[in-house]
Scaffold this motif. Structure first.
Motif, mmCIF file in Angstrom:
data_model
loop_
_atom_site.group_PDB
_atom_site.id
_atom_site.type_symbol
_atom_site.label_atom_id
_atom_site.label_comp_id
_atom_site.label_asym_id
_atom_site.label_seq_id
_atom_site.Cartn_x
_atom_site.Cartn_y
_atom_site.Cartn_z
ATOM 1 N N LYS A 106 10.852 6.619 -0.970
ATOM 2 C CA LYS A 106 9.822 5.932 -0.172
ATOM 3 C C LYS A 106 8.817 5.233 -1.089
ATOM 4 N N LEU A 107 8.400 5.945 -2.150
ATOM 5 C CA LEU A 107 7.412 5.351 -3.060
ATOM 6 C C LEU A 107 7.956 4.082 -3.696
ATOM 7 N N GLU A 108 9.218 4.152 -4.102
ATOM 8 C CA GLU A 108 9.787 2.979 -4.778
ATOM 9 C C GLU A 108 9.995 1.817 -3.830
ATOM 10 N N SER A 109 10.231 2.122 -2.563
ATOM 11 C CA SER A 109 10.421 1.005 -1.625
ATOM 12 C C SER A 109 9.083 0.544 -1.059
ATOM 13 N N LYS B 243 4.242 8.600 -11.689
ATOM 14 C CA LYS B 243 4.057 7.186 -12.055
ATOM 15 C C LYS B 243 3.908 6.321 -10.807
ATOM 16 N N ASN B 244 4.799 6.522 -9.862
ATOM 17 C CA ASN B 244 4.765 5.673 -8.662
ATOM 18 C C ASN B 244 3.486 5.845 -7.858
ATOM 19 N N ILE B 245 3.002 7.073 -7.765
ATOM 20 C CA ILE B 245 1.748 7.289 -7.013
ATOM 21 C C ILE B 245 0.589 6.618 -7.749
ATOM 22 N N LEU B 246 0.499 6.862 -9.074
ATOM 23 C CA LEU B 246 -0.641 6.307 -9.818
ATOM 24 C C LEU B 246 -0.596 4.774 -9.848
ATOM 25 N N LEU B 247 0.625 4.239 -9.878
ATOM 26 C CA LEU B 247 0.742 2.772 -9.849
ATOM 27 C C LEU B 247 0.236 2.195 -8.531
ATOM 28 N N GLN B 248 0.431 2.950 -7.458
ATOM 29 C CA GLN B 248 -0.072 2.477 -6.155
ATOM 30 C C GLN B 248 -1.578 2.272 -6.196
ATOM 31 N N TYR B 249 -2.253 3.073 -7.059
ATOM 32 C CA TYR B 249 -3.719 2.973 -7.141
ATOM 33 C C TYR B 249 -4.165 2.156 -8.357
ATOM 34 N N ASP B 250 -3.221 1.557 -9.072
ATOM 35 C CA ASP B 250 -3.542 0.818 -10.302
ATOM 36 C C ASP B 250 -4.275 1.705 -11.301
ATOM 37 N N ALA B 251 -3.991 2.992 -11.259
ATOM 38 C CA ALA B 251 -4.685 3.919 -12.158
ATOM 39 C C ALA B 251 -4.018 3.888 -13.536
ATOM 40 N N ARG B 252 -4.813 4.174 -14.570
ATOM 41 C CA ARG B 252 -4.235 4.234 -15.922
ATOM 42 C C ARG B 252 -3.700 5.644 -16.144
ATOM 43 N N PHE B 253 -2.601 5.738 -16.858
ATOM 44 C CA PHE B 253 -2.052 7.063 -17.152
ATOM 45 C C PHE B 253 -1.215 6.980 -18.424
ATOM 46 N N GLY B 254 -0.914 8.167 -18.991
ATOM 47 C CA GLY B 254 -0.119 8.161 -20.214
ATOM 48 C C GLY B 254 0.095 9.566 -20.732
ATOM 49 N N VAL B 255 0.599 9.623 -21.957
ATOM 50 C CA VAL B 255 0.838 10.930 -22.574
ATOM 51 C C VAL B 255 0.584 10.841 -24.078
#
Ligand code: ADP
Length: 495
Positions: free
Chosen positions: A323-326, A454-466
């Motif tokens: 669902k997230l990817e679509s 990744k998909n959830i954070l991308l929905q919010y344009d949030a920055r993330f990493g490791v």
């Protein structure tokens, strides 16, 4: 079955296009070289005669008038006569030398006629005439008799020039050569040119079609193999840019398909493993409980419930990721207390901490609020904490750190486990990717985790990493803007 219209090969279209272009070109050539040649010639001649008359008029009282007129006559094949007109008499100032007597003898009536027309026309007239009406001066370069010139068309520009002390009359004449014979010659030439152009068009069309179509056919042949799931392909060939780009795209597509295909296989293997394990446990424990009354204990029931939960979590994750990817997930955003949300998640790990001696720490300094979907943010945290627990290593310690930078909150999930090799880093966020191909059954959760994160954070344009170092552990982080007074529905704070 729907009948598709048979398509023609490229060379036919190209030949058609070339022929059309040639036809347009030839039509214009025919039009200009035959039909319009005469009017064009007359137009050019008229303006030429007028231009010459104007230059004589402007230089009428100059000393070099004679030399200038001679030059005009020689360069333009025209004849010029200039008269001084006083008391209705015409005193020649300049008439073509060779025909001076002849011209003045037989042409004075024409000169009067021209003069009259110029006078009627306000001082300047363009006059066309034919037959014997006009005789030399136009004949200054030949010795033909006026009679031979009977049907010659003449064009004259007659100008009356009034100066302070005198009045002058200027006549510039030119013969209009008939273009009929020229047109005939051009027609024959154009016929030959038409035939040559048609042949050249067909030849170029065939060559170009081969040059363009052949590599496309090769690419098409290979692309058909793609449809047959042969992904190990490299598309090459093509000398022109567009085809090179198409080949590069197809090569990239083939590689991507190959990747997805191998990931799909891996997923099927992993998912079936993950599904089979709890199912085996559920079936096994249920059978034991059915057959052995002593085993009908709350602990065994709990195992069955846990395994069923694991199964449903796996199915949910799979549904979530697709669902997230679509992009069909509806986010129920509101302002909520992130700190409290993390604490809640921690409570659910209490049993694990107690039973397996995990040390899970939450470092924070005060509550923070963000505007997002609490359920999705919990999912992010669950997945990161689950991974940290799965890969935390000997010390069994997981630290969740909440810090505030300017208007953002940064959440870190830190473990001191095996870490991740740098070369693998860019892939860990891909769905179904596993650094360790030996599928390790999650202690809590189901996998697919980082892809969901990744998909959830991308929905919010949030920055993330490791941040990670092999042998020292990993620090997965994400940043989110704090809710401000501008944030929508701050009134409905969800704690
Ligand atoms: P899963 O954990 O089920 O394999 P994920 O998408 O959550 O799926 O993670 C992808 C890969 O990233 C994992 O296979 C693992 O190799 C690596 N990884 C994730 N989190 C960590 C971590 N905290 N420490 C080391 N490796 C990790």
């Amino acid at each position: 079955m729907k009948q598709t219209k048979k398509k023609l090969p490229l060379r036919v279209y190209l030949a058609g296009a070339f022929l059309l272009f040639s036809a347009v070109l030839l039509i214009f050539m025919w039009l200009f070289q035959t039909v319009l040649l005469d009017p064009f010639y007359r137009m050019v001649k008229t303006s030429q005669v007028e231009r010459c008359a104007n230059s004589v008029v402007h230089n009428i009282e100059r000393d070099q008038l004679h030399s200038m007129i001679t030059e005009i006559e020689e360069q333009n094949m025209m004849s010029v006569s200039v008269y001084e007109t006083t008391d209705n008499s015409f005193k020649p100032i300049y008439t073509p030398d060779r025909f001076l007597s002849f011209s003045s003898m037989i042409n004075m009536s024409s000169v009067y006629d021209y003069y009259q027309q110029a006078l009627d026309n306000g001082g300047k007239a363009m006059i066309k005439s034919s037959g014997t009406k006009h005789t030399p001066p136009y004949d200054m370069f030949s010795f033909e008799t006026p009679l031979e010139r009977k049907n010659t068309e003449m064009l004259a520009c007659a100008c009356i020039v009034e100066n302070k002390d005198a009045e002058y009359f200027v006549v510039v004449e030119s013969e209009i050569t008939p273009v009929t014979s020229t047109v005939e010659t051009l027609k024959i030439q154009l016929l030959i040119i038409t035939a040559i152009i048609i042949l050249i068009s067909i030849f170029i069309a065939v060559i170009t079609a081969r040059y363009i179509a052949k590599p496309i056919q090769d690419t098409n042949k290979k692309a058909k193999q793609l449809a047959k799931q042969n992904y190990n392909l490299t598309f090459t060939g093509g000398v022109y840019k567009e085809l090179c780009e198409l080949n590069n795209t197809l090569t990239y597509t083939a590689h991507e398909l190959q990747k997805v295909d191998s990931l799909r296989r891996e997923l099927i293997a992993n998912v079936s493993h993950d599904l089979r394990t709890p199912l085996t446990m559920i079936t096994g424990y249920s059978e034991v409980m059915r057959d052995l009354p002593n085993e009908n204990t709350p602990e065994n029931v709990q195992i069955i419930i846990d395994e069923a939960n694991r199964l449903s979590a796996l199915v949910n994750d799979l549904l979530d990721i697709s669902k997230l990817e679509s992009g069909t997930v509806a986010m129920h955003n509101c302002v909520f207390n992130l700190t409290l949300c993390i604490k809640d998640i921690f409570n659910r790990y209490a049993k694990l901490i107690e039973q397996k001696a995990y040390n899970i720490v939450f470092e924070h300094s005060g509550d923070v609020y963000i505007y997002a979907d609490p359920l999705r943010i919990s999912q992010v945290m669950y997945n990161l904490i689950n991974n940290a627990i799965n890969y935390c290593g000997e010390d069994k310690t997981v630290v969740v750190r909440q810090s505030v930078f300017e208007n953002n909150v940064c959440i870190e999930v830190i473990d001191h486990g095996e870490g991740i090799e740098e070369s693998k880093l860019e892939h860990i966020w891909d769905r179904y990717y596993k650094v360790d191909k030996e599928h390790k059954r999650a202690v809590v959760g189901t996998g697919l985790g980082l892809s969901i994160v990744k998909n959830i954070l991308l929905q919010y344009d949030a920055r993330f990493g490791v941040k990670t170092k092999v042998g020292q552990g990993s620090d997965f982080w994400w940043m989110f803007p704090l809710a401000t007074s501008d944030t929508p529905n701050l009134n409905s704070i969800n704690t």
